[in-house]
Design a protein around this motif. Structure first.
Motif, PDB file in Angstrom:
ATOM      1  N   MET A   1      19.072  25.741  37.403  1.00  0.00           N
ATOM      2  CA  MET A   1      18.493  24.426  37.278  1.00  0.00           C
ATOM      3  C   MET A   1      17.239  24.465  36.388  1.00  0.00           C
ATOM      4  O   MET A   1      17.015  23.563  35.607  1.00  0.00           O
ATOM      5  N   PHE A   2      16.436  25.519  36.541  1.00  0.00           N
ATOM      6  CA  PHE A   2      15.226  25.638  35.722  1.00  0.00           C
ATOM      7  C   PHE A   2      15.574  25.626  34.240  1.00  0.00           C
ATOM      8  O   PHE A   2      14.940  24.931  33.449  1.00  0.00           O
ATOM      9  N   ASN A   7      15.283  24.115  28.768  1.00  0.00           N
ATOM     10  CA  ASN A   7      15.958  23.982  27.477  1.00  0.00           C
ATOM     11  C   ASN A   7      15.935  22.541  26.979  1.00  0.00           C
ATOM     12  O   ASN A   7      15.803  22.306  25.776  1.00  0.00           O
ATOM     13  N   GLY A   8      16.043  21.575  27.883  1.00  0.00           N
ATOM     14  CA  GLY A   8      15.930  20.173  27.488  1.00  0.00           C
ATOM     15  C   GLY A   8      14.565  19.870  26.902  1.00  0.00           C
ATOM     16  O   GLY A   8      14.450  19.180  25.880  1.00  0.00           O
ATOM     17  N   ASP A  42       4.776  30.725  34.606  1.00  0.00           N
ATOM     18  CA  ASP A  42       4.916  31.485  35.852  1.00  0.00           C
ATOM     19  C   ASP A  42       6.374  31.599  36.276  1.00  0.00           C
ATOM     20  O   ASP A  42       6.810  32.652  36.756  1.00  0.00           O
ATOM     21  N   THR A  43       7.161  30.557  36.055  1.00  0.00           N
ATOM     22  CA  THR A  43       8.578  30.617  36.415  1.00  0.00           C
ATOM     23  C   THR A  43       9.326  31.587  35.509  1.00  0.00           C
ATOM     24  O   THR A  43      10.168  32.358  35.985  1.00  0.00           O
TER      25      THR A  43
END
Length: 74
Positions: A1-2, A7-8, A42-43
């Protein structure tokens, strides 16, 4: 989901602050600092995505300026 969201943002809004999902455009609502990219660091690190993390940090180091005057904060 990330990665769908990241990317969007990168495809349609970077280097603006955020992605406007209905228009698929970018908007500088928070000062023009590419804040979505900064917020994603951070993600990217937690996911172990060294390539995207490194390229993001390099872009930030070369392009981020805190002397931008934005009318939103005046």
């Amino acid at each position: 989901m990330f990665y769908h969201a990241f990317n969007g943002y990168m495809d349609h809004a970077f280097p603006r602050d955020e992605l406007r999902p209905l228009s698929c455009g970018g908007e500088d609502t928070l000062g023009g600092y590419a804040l979505t990219l900064i917020d994603s660091l951070d993600t990217l690190a937690l996911l172990g995505d060294r390539e995207r993390f490194t390229s993001s940090v390099e872009w930030i180091g070369k392009n981020l300026q805190f002397d931008i005057v934005s009318m939103a904060f005046v």
